[in-house]
Design a protein around this motif. Structure first.
Motif, PDB file in Angstrom:
ATOM      1  N   GLY A  12      -2.483  13.028   7.301  1.00 40.46           N
ATOM      2  CA  GLY A  12      -3.668  12.580   7.150  1.00 40.46           C
ATOM      3  C   GLY A  12      -4.038  11.329   7.884  1.00 40.46           C
ATOM      4  O   GLY A  12      -5.091  10.773   8.380  1.00 40.46           O
ATOM      5  N   LYS A  13      -3.088  10.375   7.758  1.00 35.51           N
ATOM      6  CA  LYS A  13      -3.372   8.835   7.954  1.00 35.51           C
ATOM      7  C   LYS A  13      -2.563   8.480   9.461  1.00 35.51           C
ATOM      8  O   LYS A  13      -3.118   7.650  10.204  1.00 35.51           O
ATOM      9  CB  LYS A  13      -3.140   8.153   7.205  1.00 35.51           C
ATOM     10  N   CYS A  14      -1.340   9.168   9.455  1.00 33.16           N
ATOM     11  CA  CYS A  14      -0.498   8.490  10.509  1.00 33.16           C
ATOM     12  C   CYS A  14      -0.085   9.258  11.791  1.00 33.16           C
ATOM     13  O   CYS A  14       0.086   8.753  12.854  1.00 33.16           O
ATOM     14  CB  CYS A  14       1.011   8.299   9.900  1.00 33.16           C
ATOM     15  N   ALA A  15      -0.419  10.767  11.575  1.00 33.36           N
ATOM     16  CA  ALA A  15      -0.226  11.703  12.826  1.00 33.36           C
ATOM     17  C   ALA A  15      -1.014  11.150  13.936  1.00 33.36           C
ATOM     18  O   ALA A  15      -0.888  11.418  15.098  1.00 33.36           O
ATOM     19  CB  ALA A  15      -0.323  12.929  12.539  1.00 33.36           C
ATOM     20  N   VAL A  16      -2.223  10.613  13.691  1.00 30.53           N
ATOM     21  CA  VAL A  16      -3.295  10.328  14.902  1.00 30.53           C
ATOM     22  C   VAL A  16      -2.449   9.452  15.772  1.00 30.53           C
ATOM     23  O   VAL A  16      -2.590   9.621  17.012  1.00 30.53           O
ATOM     24  CB  VAL A  16      -4.336   9.388  14.260  1.00 30.53           C
ATOM     25  N   CYS A  17      -1.736   8.444  15.315  1.00 27.94           N
ATOM     26  CA  CYS A  17      -1.151   7.466  16.406  1.00 27.94           C
ATOM     27  C   CYS A  17       0.389   7.565  16.457  1.00 27.94           C
ATOM     28  O   CYS A  17       0.869   7.373  17.569  1.00 27.94           O
ATOM     29  CB  CYS A  17      -1.165   6.024  15.728  1.00 27.94           C
TER      30      CYS A  17
ATOM     31  N   VAL B  56       9.034  -0.047   4.539  1.00 25.86           N
ATOM     32  CA  VAL B  56       7.946  -0.019   3.386  1.00 25.86           C
ATOM     33  C   VAL B  56       7.019  -1.319   3.680  1.00 25.86           C
ATOM     34  O   VAL B  56       5.951  -1.232   3.473  1.00 25.86           O
ATOM     35  CB  VAL B  56       8.714  -0.048   2.005  1.00 25.86           C
ATOM     36  N   HIS B  57       7.629  -2.452   4.252  1.00 22.50           N
ATOM     37  CA  HIS B  57       6.893  -3.505   4.360  1.00 22.50           C
ATOM     38  C   HIS B  57       5.844  -3.502   5.561  1.00 22.50           C
ATOM     39  O   HIS B  57       4.639  -3.736   5.318  1.00 22.50           O
ATOM     40  CB  HIS B  57       7.911  -4.834   4.637  1.00 22.50           C
ATOM     41  N   THR B  58       6.307  -2.790   6.481  1.00 25.14           N
ATOM     42  CA  THR B  58       5.468  -2.631   7.775  1.00 25.14           C
ATOM     43  C   THR B  58       4.281  -1.808   7.314  1.00 25.14           C
ATOM     44  O   THR B  58       3.347  -1.819   7.781  1.00 25.14           O
ATOM     45  CB  THR B  58       6.284  -2.145   8.798  1.00 25.14           C
ATOM     46  N   VAL B  59       4.658  -0.386   6.587  1.00 28.11           N
ATOM     47  CA  VAL B  59       3.554   0.409   6.258  1.00 28.11           C
ATOM     48  C   VAL B  59       2.424  -0.360   5.525  1.00 28.11           C
ATOM     49  O   VAL B  59       1.433  -0.367   5.616  1.00 28.11           O
ATOM     50  CB  VAL B  59       4.401   1.555   5.582  1.00 28.11           C
ATOM     51  N   ALA B  60       2.836  -1.325   4.506  1.00 32.20           N
ATOM     52  CA  ALA B  60       2.031  -1.811   3.482  1.00 32.20           C
ATOM     53  C   ALA B  60       1.345  -2.956   4.241  1.00 32.20           C
ATOM     54  O   ALA B  60       0.221  -3.209   4.075  1.00 32.20           O
ATOM     55  CB  ALA B  60       2.729  -2.474   2.507  1.00 32.20           C
ATOM     56  N   GLU B  61       2.131  -4.017   4.974  1.00 28.84           N
ATOM     57  CA  GLU B  61       1.429  -5.125   5.695  1.00 28.84           C
ATOM     58  C   GLU B  61       0.699  -4.733   7.081  1.00 28.84           C
ATOM     59  O   GLU B  61       0.091  -5.647   7.433  1.00 28.84           O
ATOM     60  CB  GLU B  61       2.296  -6.124   5.573  1.00 28.84           C
TER      61      GLU B  61
ATOM     62  N   PRO C  24      -2.700  -2.596   8.085  1.00 26.98           N
ATOM     63  CA  PRO C  24      -2.011  -2.688   6.819  1.00 26.98           C
ATOM     64  C   PRO C  24      -2.594  -1.398   5.964  1.00 26.98           C
ATOM     65  O   PRO C  24      -3.912  -1.274   6.256  1.00 26.98           O
ATOM     66  CB  PRO C  24      -2.417  -4.051   6.235  1.00 26.98           C
ATOM     67  N   TRP C  25      -1.734  -0.861   5.016  1.00 22.94           N
ATOM     68  CA  TRP C  25      -2.199   0.303   4.707  1.00 22.94           C
ATOM     69  C   TRP C  25      -2.357   0.069   3.068  1.00 22.94           C
ATOM     70  O   TRP C  25      -2.785   0.853   2.300  1.00 22.94           O
ATOM     71  CB  TRP C  25      -1.233   1.564   4.758  1.00 22.94           C
ATOM     72  N   LYS C  26      -1.878  -1.225   2.626  1.00 19.99           N
ATOM     73  CA  LYS C  26      -1.837  -1.507   0.990  1.00 19.99           C
ATOM     74  C   LYS C  26      -3.325  -1.202   0.450  1.00 19.99           C
ATOM     75  O   LYS C  26      -3.429  -1.157  -0.475  1.00 19.99           O
ATOM     76  CB  LYS C  26      -1.065  -2.709   1.033  1.00 19.99           C
ATOM     77  N   ASP C  27      -4.220  -1.548   1.079  1.00 17.88           N
ATOM     78  CA  ASP C  27      -5.478  -1.199   0.668  1.00 17.88           C
ATOM     79  C   ASP C  27      -6.143   0.106   0.645  1.00 17.88           C
ATOM     80  O   ASP C  27      -7.001   0.338   0.185  1.00 17.88           O
ATOM     81  CB  ASP C  27      -6.636  -2.334   1.424  1.00 17.88           C
TER      82      ASP C  27
ATOM     83  N   THR D  40       2.452   4.345  -4.766  1.00 23.80           N
ATOM     84  CA  THR D  40       3.283   5.395  -4.584  1.00 23.80           C
ATOM     85  C   THR D  40       3.288   6.418  -3.352  1.00 23.80           C
ATOM     86  O   THR D  40       3.859   6.768  -2.962  1.00 23.80           O
ATOM     87  CB  THR D  40       2.860   6.509  -5.810  1.00 23.80           C
ATOM     88  N   GLU D  41       2.054   6.203  -2.838  1.00 24.44           N
ATOM     89  CA  GLU D  41       1.653   6.985  -1.385  1.00 24.44           C
ATOM     90  C   GLU D  41       2.356   6.130  -0.450  1.00 24.44           C
ATOM     91  O   GLU D  41       2.901   6.921   0.625  1.00 24.44           O
ATOM     92  CB  GLU D  41       0.382   7.175  -1.269  1.00 24.44           C
ATOM     93  N   ILE D  42       2.640   4.870  -0.327  1.00 23.13           N
ATOM     94  CA  ILE D  42       3.186   4.160   0.803  1.00 23.13           C
ATOM     95  C   ILE D  42       4.642   4.277   0.537  1.00 23.13           C
ATOM     96  O   ILE D  42       5.035   4.864   1.502  1.00 23.13           O
ATOM     97  CB  ILE D  42       2.977   2.662   0.553  1.00 23.13           C
ATOM     98  N   LEU D  43       5.273   4.564  -0.623  1.00 20.25           N
ATOM     99  CA  LEU D  43       6.530   4.825  -0.731  1.00 20.25           C
ATOM    100  C   LEU D  43       6.833   6.331  -0.178  1.00 20.25           C
ATOM    101  O   LEU D  43       7.812   6.678   0.404  1.00 20.25           O
ATOM    102  CB  LEU D  43       7.213   4.910  -2.156  1.00 20.25           C
ATOM    103  N   ALA D  44       5.858   7.300  -0.537  1.00 19.38           N
ATOM    104  CA  ALA D  44       6.053   8.636  -0.165  1.00 19.38           C
ATOM    105  C   ALA D  44       6.128   8.739   1.282  1.00 19.38           C
ATOM    106  O   ALA D  44       6.821   9.743   1.776  1.00 19.38           O
ATOM    107  CB  ALA D  44       5.104   9.620  -0.822  1.00 19.38           C
TER     108      ALA D  44
END
Lengths: 188, 717
Positions: A101-106, A135-140, A149-152, A157-161
């Motif tokens: 849903g979120k990452c495949a685009v890029c 994990v840090h790169t995905v979040a920030e 940044p995906w943390k918002d 749990t989704e970020i970890l997954a």
């Protein structure tokens, strides 16, 4: 408002249209005066009597939100703890959905890299290939490279997954892989 | 008594010009409604953009609004004013030649609009999109109209001006003022110009204009028509002359101040926002004065609502007028605006005004006038009744679906969970949620069009049944004998009603006061700018990209204004500052968020993201309803004109240096090369450097990146 009291005004005849001399409806006058009084009080409150400006109101509201956010413990997991999380098939399955849903685009359906870099090779730009770094790169995010940044946008749990899912695809051989970017990490 | 016969005169009214304007109204209504339905469908299902650049929402929305306001309502106003003014003044119109110049000139303007807007020739100022040559035509034709109208007043045989004429006077004077001030612009090409106003200045002038286009084009002339046709049709005296006086002057004085309610929570200075809000609230009673006088004029003849379709339309129109003018002040309250602004609630609000109030009043008047002027009977009362009920159902579907959509989306945008995070961080979630309501809206619009088709059929049949030889109406006019004239000296307002010139000057002063007080302070924009937060002007390529942004009408779906609200800041970044739009001629804050705000979209995504997104937004956001803009990768940017553009901007106060003035085109080409190379490296096709898409990407990447110092209020550390 009884019609019997209606009085046509003498001399008012315009192409056959005449006019009554009825008074202004009392409720209408009261409503008008009421809004004028409200307008004065409101304007004086904010312009003269030091009522809060929009900027001040916003500052208070944002401070409130910051306080709530600060009160939440940031649980940063260690490399080993993440190893356990990443091995959980349930996490990998959930991560696959988030990724689509979120990452495949890029990063491409097969993580081969499109707008963003290839995620299955041994080359890493920011993370040094560590689980904590991923994990840090995905979040920030990485603002200067256009990684948001995906943390918002995602739950913790989704970020970890989603990171677990990416890790699980390590070394797969997608078609049309994007050329390596960053440093080769032999241990990955 | 004996000399009375000697004083009887025959007056021949010009009915021909009224008929012409009526037929034009009927034709353009079809265009306005059809384009409206098409763009409604585009929001429900993006493929209705047909992959054609001329038919995208961004190009057609201005055509829809301009056609509805200036072609449909405009022609109807001219028909009604020319018909009623002759009868209220007991004289033929001032000049048949001017009447005809007015008619053909106005139709020419509309045709020019219908051609240029789909081509993307637009100033990107809402309801004032038409480019400078057309703006000049509008001014000239309006002057012709004014001369013709005031000339007729000067020749009137009735001493006193009836209330309908007061409203016409205020309309003609104010529309001239609004149009001229809002359209001050410097041409850069035959069909392109930059407004002299920038940033908060332009925002204030534009919404002073935009709001008063509603006030003085869709309200005051229609109240004038209402004051003539409602008492005329039901043959009852107007309820209260005193109410007419009070609500007329209060309405025109207060209305002109209300514009800033379109800009609440923006970077417009607080004082202007507060003025806009409180004057909008004070507007409620003066607006309702017109509704009260209209509805209470029907006392004693309410049974006609059951039998007469014309009266049904009038009652419907007045009721919608009452609803809209109650909802308007409500939406101007800051806290309510924070939910409703940028959403479809506003779209619902304006359509209950244009479809319910303006549309129904026009239909009612036409059902009355066509048989009268063509000297025949209405073909079918039954069809007219059906028109009313189908049209009413249509408006209700439209209004209820849009208010629901607006409130739903507004509440989703602002929802923050207990952890301090947005509940719906993905904008697209809030769009897909309301798509079903877009279908309901399209159904409502379709029903309204079905009603319109019945109307056209009925009118055509009626005219066909008219006698072949048509002639102008002739009335006998007997000047009142001296003895019948009131001898006691007139006082107060009654005296004023006999003095058309003084009356007009006073009306002009009434609308000038609020205009000056609100606009004058921002004329010196400098004093609102913080010298420590000044922004950099756009580069030449960014400027070229900005003109593509305005050409495609991006502002119609995307705002560039992060309001001073916590949810806006969480979603889009720090609140927009005055400085950030200080070089924006025109400002691009927008009024609707069909897509997300773009004020800080710069550098958020890589160039390739934008490239792929513009070609097919669904490659990036699967449920996006944005059209494909593939032609941007095919059309070339006009680099040559950039030197001219930069020099016009410099003239308007943007600090470009000599190198930029002399080499704007080459500087832009260099910048384009860098972006094109980056795109190519990431996998985009070769040779994009001269394409429009590269200029647009340069502009988008600059948004929110121009401030020399970061804005003070930051959402995260």
């Amino acid at each position: 408002m009884s019609q019997d009291n209606d009085k046509e005004i003498k001399g008012h005849d315009y192409d056959g249209i005449t006019e009554y001399d009825n008074p202004l409806p009392v409720w209408w006058v009261a409503g008008f005066i009421g809004t004028v009084i409200f307008a004065f009080i409101y304007f004086l409150h904010y312009q003269i009597a030091d009522g809060p400006t929009l900027k001040q109101d916003l500052k208070v509201a944002l401070a409130e939100i910051e306080k709530v956010k600060a009160a939440q413990p940031a649980d940063i997991l260690s490399e080993d703890e993440l190893g356990v999380v990443f091995n959980d098939q349930k996490n990998i399955a959930l991560g696959g959905q988030v990724y689509a849903g979120k990452c495949a685009v890029c990063h491409g359906n097969d993580l081969q890299g499109v707008i963003g870099p290839n995620l299955v090779d041994q080359y890493w730009i920011h993370t040094k290939g560590t689980k904590v770094g991923m994990v840090h790169t995905v979040a920030e995010g990485v603002a200067e490279k256009g990684m948001p940044p995906w943390k918002d946008l995602l739950k913790g749990t989704e970020i970890l997954a989603v990171t677990a899912f990416i890790y699980s695809k390590k070394g797969s051989n997608p078609v049309n892989p994007k050329a390596p970017q960053g440093d080769k990490i032999e241990t990955y | 008594m004996e000399n009375r016969t000697a004083q009887i005169q025959n007056i021949t009214y010009d009915d021909g010009i009224v008929k012409k304007f009526m037929l034009a109204t009927i034709v353009w209504a079809g265009v306005a409604f059809t384009v409206g339905l098409l763009i409604a469908l585009q929001l429900a299902y993006w493929k209705f953009n047909f992959n054609l650049e001329w038919l995208t929402f961004g190009r057609l929305r201005p055509l829809h609004t301009n056609a509805a306001i200036f072609a449909f309502a405009g022609n109807a106003i001219f028909a009604g004013i020319y018909h009623s003014t002759q009868r209220l003044c007991k004289t033929r119109l001032f000049s048949d030649a001017l009447s005809n110049i007015h008619f053909w000139g106005w139709q020419l303007i509309i045709v020019a609009a219908a051609i240029t807007l789909p081509l993307g020739l637009s100033q990107a100022k809402e309801y004032a999109e038409l480019e400078w040559p057309i703006d000049i035509m509008i001014t000239l034709v309006w002057v012709v109209f004014a001369v013709n109208f005031f000339g007729t007043l000067a020749r009137r045989r009735e001493k006193h001006l009836y209330v309908a004429l007061w409203f016409y006077i205020a309309t003609i004077i104010t529309v001239a003022l609004l149009h001229i001030v809002n359209s001050i612009e410097i041409p850069v090409a035959f069909m392109q110009s930059y407004p002299v106003w920038a940033g908060i200045q332009d925002a204030l002038v534009q919404w002073w204009y935009g709001h008063n286009a509603v006030a003085f084009f869709l309200t005051t002339p229609f109240l004038g028509l209402m004051y003539y046709y409602v008492p005329k049709v039901v043959n009852r005296p107007v309820y209260s002359y005193r109410l007419s006086i009070i609500h007329f002057w209060a309405l025109i004085f207060i209305y002109i101040w209300a514009g800033p309610h379109h800009l609440l929570y923006t970077s417009l200075p607080d004082w202007a926002q507060n003025l806009g809000m409180v004057f909008s609230i004070m507007l409620w009673a003066p607006s309702w004065g017109g509704m009260i006088n209209g509805l209470l004029t029907l006392r004693g003849v309410w049974h006609l609502v059951r039998t007469e379709p014309i009266v049904k339309f009038f009652v419907g129109a007045l009721t919608f007028y009452g609803m809209v003018t109650f909802e308007g002040p409500l939406l101007s309250i800051k806290s309510i605006s924070s939910v409703g602004h940028y959403t479809d609630w506003i779209i619902g609000h304006v359509h209950s005004g244009t479809l319910g109030w303006n549309g129904f009043l026009i239909f009612g008047i036409f059902y009355y006038l066509v048989p009268k002027l063509w000297k025949t009977e209405l073909y079918s009362k039954k069809l007219a009744n059906q028109h009313f009920w189908i049209g009413l159902t249509g408006v209700l579907f439209y209004y209820i679906s849009m208010v629901t959509a607006g409130i739903t989306q507004g509440l989703m945008w602002r929802a923050i969970d207990p952890k301090g995070q947005l509940v719906y961080p993905d904008f697209i979630e809030t769009v897909t949620r309301i798509i079903p309501l877009y279908w309901v809206r399209a159904l409502g619009g379709s029903l309204y069009i079905v009603g319109y088709i019945l109307f056209v059929y009925n009118i055509v049949k009626t005219i066909k049944s008219a006698p072949a030889s048509q002639s102008d109406t002739v009335v006998e006019y007997a000047a009142p004998a001296k003895s019948e004239q009131i001898t006691s000296p007139e006082q107060g307002h009654r005296k004023l009603e006999g003095m058309a010139t003084v009356f007009s000057i006073l009306a002009f002063i009434a609308v000038l006061v609020g205009s000056l007080i609100e606009i004058y302070p921002t004329l010196s924009l400098q004093k609102y700018l913080n010298p420590e937060q000044m922004t950099e002007p756009y580069t030449a390529l960014q400027l070229a990209g900005r003109d593509i942004y305005t050409k495609e009408g991006c502002y119609l779906c995307h705002s560039q204004m992060i309001r001073q609200l916590p949810d806006d800041v969480l979603r889009y970044g720090p609140a927009s500052t005055i400085e950030e739009s200080m070089y924006d001629h025109p400002f691009q804050w927008g009024s609707k968020r069909t897509g997300p705000d773009l004020a800080r979209v710069g550098k958020k995504y890589p160039n390739l993201w934008h490239f792929r997104h513009m070609l097919n937004p669904r490659d990036i956001t699967p449920n996006s309803i944005m059209p494909n803009y593939y032609w941007l990768a095919e059309n070339n940017t006009d680099f040559f004109i950039l030197r001219k553009k930069v020099s016009v901007m410099k003239m308007l106060g943007v600090p470009y240096n000599d190198n930029m003035l002399a080499n704007a085109d080459r500087l832009a080409e260099d910048e384009a090369k860098i972006i094109a190379e980056d795109l190519e490296k990431q996998g985009a096709p070769k040779g994009l450097e001269r394409k429009e898409i590269v200029a647009l990407i340069a502009y988008l990447q600059s948004l929110g990146q121009k401030a020399k110092v970061a804005a003070p209020v930051a959402p995260q550390k």
